[in-house]
Design a protein around this motif. Sequence first.
Motif, PDB file in Angstrom:
ATOM      1  N   ILE A   1    -148.902 -24.117 119.348  1.00 26.38           N
ATOM      2  CA  ILE A   1    -147.707 -23.875 120.150  1.00 26.38           C
ATOM      3  C   ILE A   1    -147.276 -22.418 119.986  1.00 26.38           C
ATOM      4  CG2 ILE A   1    -145.880 -24.379 118.464  1.00 26.38           C
ATOM      5  CD1 ILE A   1    -144.748 -26.268 120.747  1.00 26.38           C
ATOM      6  N   VAL A   2    -146.756 -21.793 121.028  1.00 26.13           N
ATOM      7  CA  VAL A   2    -146.405 -20.369 120.995  1.00 26.13           C
ATOM      8  C   VAL A   2    -144.925 -20.191 121.314  1.00 26.13           C
ATOM      9  CG1 VAL A   2    -146.845 -18.081 121.939  1.00 26.13           C
ATOM     10  CG2 VAL A   2    -148.740 -19.698 121.667  1.00 26.13           C
ATOM     11  N   LEU A   3    -144.188 -19.680 120.326  1.00 23.13           N
ATOM     12  CA  LEU A   3    -142.760 -19.413 120.484  1.00 23.13           C
ATOM     13  C   LEU A   3    -142.418 -18.018 119.957  1.00 23.13           C
ATOM     14  CD1 LEU A   3    -141.351 -22.923 119.512  1.00 23.13           C
ATOM     15  CD2 LEU A   3    -140.850 -21.718 121.646  1.00 23.13           C
ATOM     16  N   ASP A   4    -143.308 -17.087 120.131  1.00 24.32           N
ATOM     17  CA  ASP A   4    -143.079 -15.717 119.666  1.00 24.32           C
ATOM     18  C   ASP A   4    -141.796 -15.159 120.274  1.00 24.32           C
ATOM     19  OD1 ASP A   4    -145.484 -15.918 118.363  1.00 24.32           O
ATOM     20  OD2 ASP A   4    -146.624 -14.762 119.848  1.00 24.32           O
ATOM     21  N   GLY A   5    -140.930 -14.612 119.419  1.00 27.20           N
ATOM     22  CA  GLY A   5    -139.706 -13.979 119.894  1.00 27.20           C
ATOM     23  C   GLY A   5    -138.661 -14.939 120.420  1.00 27.20           C
ATOM     24  N   ALA A   6    -138.884 -16.235 120.310  1.00 29.31           N
ATOM     25  CA  ALA A   6    -137.924 -17.209 120.839  1.00 29.31           C
ATOM     26  C   ALA A   6    -136.659 -17.245 119.986  1.00 29.31           C
ATOM     27  CB  ALA A   6    -138.561 -18.587 120.893  1.00 29.31           C
ATOM     28  N   ASP A   7    -135.546 -17.592 120.615  1.00 31.77           N
ATOM     29  CA  ASP A   7    -134.273 -17.728 119.919  1.00 31.77           C
ATOM     30  C   ASP A   7    -134.038 -19.211 119.657  1.00 31.77           C
ATOM     31  OD1 ASP A   7    -131.708 -17.675 118.925  1.00 31.77           O
ATOM     32  OD2 ASP A   7    -130.987 -16.206 120.386  1.00 31.77           O
ATOM     33  N   LEU A   8    -134.246 -19.628 118.418  1.00 31.51           N
ATOM     34  CA  LEU A   8    -134.133 -21.028 118.027  1.00 31.51           C
ATOM     35  C   LEU A   8    -132.986 -21.245 117.047  1.00 31.51           C
ATOM     36  CD1 LEU A   8    -137.947 -21.329 117.616  1.00 31.51           C
ATOM     37  CD2 LEU A   8    -136.678 -22.903 119.062  1.00 31.51           C
ATOM     38  N   ARG A   9    -132.007 -20.380 117.088  1.00 32.02           N
ATOM     39  CA  ARG A   9    -130.888 -20.504 116.162  1.00 32.02           C
ATOM     40  C   ARG A   9    -130.177 -21.846 116.336  1.00 32.02           C
ATOM     41  NH1 ARG A   9    -127.842 -14.912 117.260  1.00 32.02           N
ATOM     42  NH2 ARG A   9    -128.786 -15.274 119.313  1.00 32.02           N
ATOM     43  N   SER A  10    -129.929 -22.502 115.198  1.00 29.33           N
ATOM     44  CA  SER A  10    -129.240 -23.798 115.140  1.00 29.33           C
ATOM     45  C   SER A  10    -130.000 -24.907 115.860  1.00 29.33           C
ATOM     46  CB  SER A  10    -127.816 -23.698 115.712  1.00 29.33           C
ATOM     47  OG  SER A  10    -127.043 -22.779 114.961  1.00 29.33           O
ATOM     48  N   ALA A  11    -131.274 -24.698 116.156  1.00 29.81           N
ATOM     49  CA  ALA A  11    -132.081 -25.738 116.798  1.00 29.81           C
ATOM     50  C   ALA A  11    -132.534 -26.761 115.767  1.00 29.81           C
ATOM     51  CB  ALA A  11    -133.291 -25.115 117.494  1.00 29.81           C
ATOM     52  N   SER A  12    -132.915 -27.938 116.245  1.00 29.33           N
ATOM     53  CA  SER A  12    -133.446 -28.983 115.372  1.00 29.33           C
ATOM     54  C   SER A  12    -134.945 -29.112 115.607  1.00 29.33           C
ATOM     55  CB  SER A  12    -132.746 -30.315 115.652  1.00 29.33           C
ATOM     56  OG  SER A  12    -133.289 -31.331 114.834  1.00 29.33           O
ATOM     57  N   LEU A  13    -135.727 -28.836 114.558  1.00 28.51           N
ATOM     58  CA  LEU A  13    -137.185 -28.952 114.630  1.00 28.51           C
ATOM     59  C   LEU A  13    -137.653 -29.927 113.553  1.00 28.51           C
ATOM     60  CD1 LEU A  13    -136.432 -25.837 115.560  1.00 28.51           C
ATOM     61  CD2 LEU A  13    -138.897 -25.582 115.546  1.00 28.51           C
ATOM     62  N   TYR A  14    -137.033 -31.078 113.503  1.00 27.13           N
ATOM     63  CA  TYR A  14    -137.370 -32.073 112.502  1.00 27.13           C
ATOM     64  C   TYR A  14    -138.693 -32.741 112.863  1.00 27.13           C
ATOM     65  CZ  TYR A  14    -136.904 -36.018 109.320  1.00 27.13           C
ATOM     66  OH  TYR A  14    -137.125 -36.942 108.330  1.00 27.13           O
ATOM     67  N   ARG A  15    -139.639 -32.674 111.934  1.00 28.68           N
ATOM     68  CA  ARG A  15    -140.997 -33.193 112.162  1.00 28.68           C
ATOM     69  C   ARG A  15    -141.610 -32.593 113.421  1.00 28.68           C
ATOM     70  NH1 ARG A  15    -140.322 -39.632 110.500  1.00 28.68           N
ATOM     71  NH2 ARG A  15    -139.856 -39.246 108.288  1.00 28.68           N
ATOM     72  N   PHE A  16    -141.345 -31.329 113.634  1.00 27.54           N
ATOM     73  CA  PHE A  16    -141.861 -30.626 114.812  1.00 27.54           C
ATOM     74  C   PHE A  16    -143.382 -30.509 114.752  1.00 27.54           C
ATOM     75  CE2 PHE A  16    -142.497 -26.536 117.198  1.00 27.54           C
ATOM     76  CZ  PHE A  16    -142.020 -26.967 118.416  1.00 27.54           C
ATOM     77  N   ASN A  17    -143.918 -30.185 113.550  1.00 21.30           N
ATOM     78  CA  ASN A  17    -145.367 -30.119 113.320  1.00 21.30           C
ATOM     79  C   ASN A  17    -146.074 -29.148 114.273  1.00 21.30           C
ATOM     80  OD1 ASN A  17    -145.061 -32.031 111.286  1.00 21.30           O
ATOM     81  ND2 ASN A  17    -145.546 -33.747 112.651  1.00 21.30           N
ATOM     82  N   ALA A  18    -146.287 -27.920 113.782  1.00 17.13           N
ATOM     83  CA  ALA A  18    -146.936 -26.890 114.603  1.00 17.13           C
ATOM     84  C   ALA A  18    -148.009 -26.152 113.804  1.00 17.13           C
ATOM     85  CB  ALA A  18    -145.897 -25.914 115.129  1.00 17.13           C
ATOM     86  N   PRO A  19    -149.024 -26.870 113.284  1.00 20.33           N
ATOM     87  CA  PRO A  19    -150.103 -26.175 112.576  1.00 20.33           C
ATOM     88  C   PRO A  19    -150.788 -25.190 113.526  1.00 20.33           C
ATOM     89  CG  PRO A  19    -150.745 -28.424 113.116  1.00 20.33           C
ATOM     90  CD  PRO A  19    -149.287 -28.315 113.409  1.00 20.33           C
ATOM     91  N   ASP A  20    -151.022 -23.982 113.024  1.00 17.76           N
ATOM     92  CA  ASP A  20    -151.626 -22.909 113.836  1.00 17.76           C
ATOM     93  C   ASP A  20    -150.683 -22.393 114.922  1.00 17.76           C
ATOM     94  OD1 ASP A  20    -154.315 -22.819 112.618  1.00 17.76           O
ATOM     95  OD2 ASP A  20    -154.479 -24.847 113.427  1.00 17.76           O
ATOM     96  N   GLY A  21    -149.425 -22.813 114.905  1.00 12.76           N
ATOM     97  CA  GLY A  21    -148.486 -22.321 115.899  1.00 12.76           C
ATOM     98  C   GLY A  21    -148.075 -20.888 115.631  1.00 12.76           C
ATOM     99  N   SER A  22    -147.449 -20.256 116.622  1.00 13.60           N
ATOM    100  CA  SER A  22    -147.062 -18.854 116.497  1.00 13.60           C
ATOM    101  C   SER A  22    -145.571 -18.695 116.756  1.00 13.60           C
ATOM    102  CB  SER A  22    -147.860 -17.997 117.478  1.00 13.60           C
ATOM    103  OG  SER A  22    -147.609 -16.623 117.276  1.00 13.60           O
ATOM    104  N   PHE A  23    -144.868 -18.138 115.736  1.00  8.18           N
ATOM    105  CA  PHE A  23    -143.427 -17.923 115.803  1.00  8.18           C
ATOM    106  C   PHE A  23    -143.101 -16.473 115.422  1.00  8.18           C
ATOM    107  CE2 PHE A  23    -144.211 -22.331 114.960  1.00  8.18           C
ATOM    108  CZ  PHE A  23    -143.231 -23.042 115.633  1.00  8.18           C
ATOM    109  N   VAL A  24    -143.977 -15.557 115.747  1.00 12.78           N
ATOM    110  CA  VAL A  24    -143.799 -14.155 115.368  1.00 12.78           C
ATOM    111  C   VAL A  24    -142.469 -13.632 115.914  1.00 12.78           C
ATOM    112  CG1 VAL A  24    -144.737 -11.813 115.556  1.00 12.78           C
ATOM    113  CG2 VAL A  24    -146.293 -13.773 115.297  1.00 12.78           C
ATOM    114  N   ASP A  25    -141.658 -13.067 115.023  1.00 10.60           N
ATOM    115  CA  ASP A  25    -140.365 -12.465 115.377  1.00 10.60           C
ATOM    116  C   ASP A  25    -139.369 -13.463 115.974  1.00 10.60           C
ATOM    117  OD1 ASP A  25    -141.074  -9.883 114.517  1.00 10.60           O
ATOM    118  OD2 ASP A  25    -142.066  -9.459 116.422  1.00 10.60           O
TER     119      ASP A  25
END
Length: 408
Positions: free
Chosen positions: A276-300
């Motif tokens: 999954i790709v969320l580079d530069g995304a704004d996830l403030r106060s989000a809920s990612l419970y058991r989101f599971n993103a092996p190999d995912g990208s959250f750069v910045d």
Amino acid sequence: MLVAVMGAMSVQPARAADADALYRLLHPKSCLGCDLSRAELPDGIDLSGYDLSKTRFDGARLRGANLQGADFGGADLTGADASGANLRAAKLGTAKLAGIDFSRAQLDADFSGIDLTRARFKGSELNGNRFNRAQLGDADFSESKLVGVDFGKAVAQRADFSASRIENTHFVGAVLSGASFRDLQVQSYNVGKPIDFSGADLNGADFNGANCRGKSFRICARTDAATTCPAGNKGPCLDFGSALVARNREALISSSQCKGCDLRGATLDNKGGARIVLDGADLRSASLYRFNAPDGSFVDAKLQGADVVGDYTRAKLQGADLRADRLMGTFVEAQMQGADLSGADIQMSDYRRANLVKAKLNNTLVYGTDLRGADLTGADVQGLRYGNTAKTDATTTCPNGKPGPCAW
């Protein structure tokens, strides 16, 4: 005082109140039916306990006035400036109050059924007030403190509740389309008494930055099948951001990519996936419970205040703001160079072989965290909490660049 009042009014370009009305205002604490429209009364004037029934105060200035216990039955206060006034125990039930300025005022009145269109309550402290079925279109409650306030079935399109602090306040059946709840804070949360939006119309309402004691706003909000959510869909509502946030959430679910997206406060539980790709995304106060993103990208990416629990094996998190409420789960071989984990809760989690070079771990909770094989070269560990319980060994590279076990 009479001289002061008359002097203050004499400079008004609008029609001044007549001397008889002024005299009646001050003698003897009554001005039944007086015409004081657009009058500029002295700041802090004491009219406590006065009978001001059917008096015209439309457009008048009553800043800081002591109006405690005054009777405004049938009075016209349309567009009046009562900012900072003390109106405790004042009788306002049949007064005309559209456009009035109650900013920073002291109020304990029952406003049920009253027309308060464009009224201002900015910075006020409201405790136990009732606004049931009140007309509150374009009303301003920003930066206020609302405790035990009832907005049941109020019509409050485009009302502004931004940056307010609320406790035990309810909006059952209220019309809140286009309202702003940006940066709203729920200061105390009782599981049995959530902020109730059952049956409310929230279409187009903006909840960006709204939070429940720093966590996702959703956990302290009640919605049901009769609620219209901010994105226009029927509830129960999963997202309390904006229509844009809801659309971005759906785009992420369908494509697994949403670079730079605004997902503040979104609920993404169980919606992850490999790569999954969320580079530069704004996830403030989000809920990612058991989101599971092996190999995912959250750069910045920005995850401040988010609830992050799941499998992030080999995930790319370089430069991300990870000052999350929780950052727990599996982060084996995660790339976290330069990431900010300050104050995050990463206890009892697996960070083996994670790359934490120059990461910020100020005041981070690492009780029982597995850091064997992790590279912490140049990491800032000032105030690290329970560092002595974290698992490190000779395969760990400590902040000073030397092999472990690390002595924090």
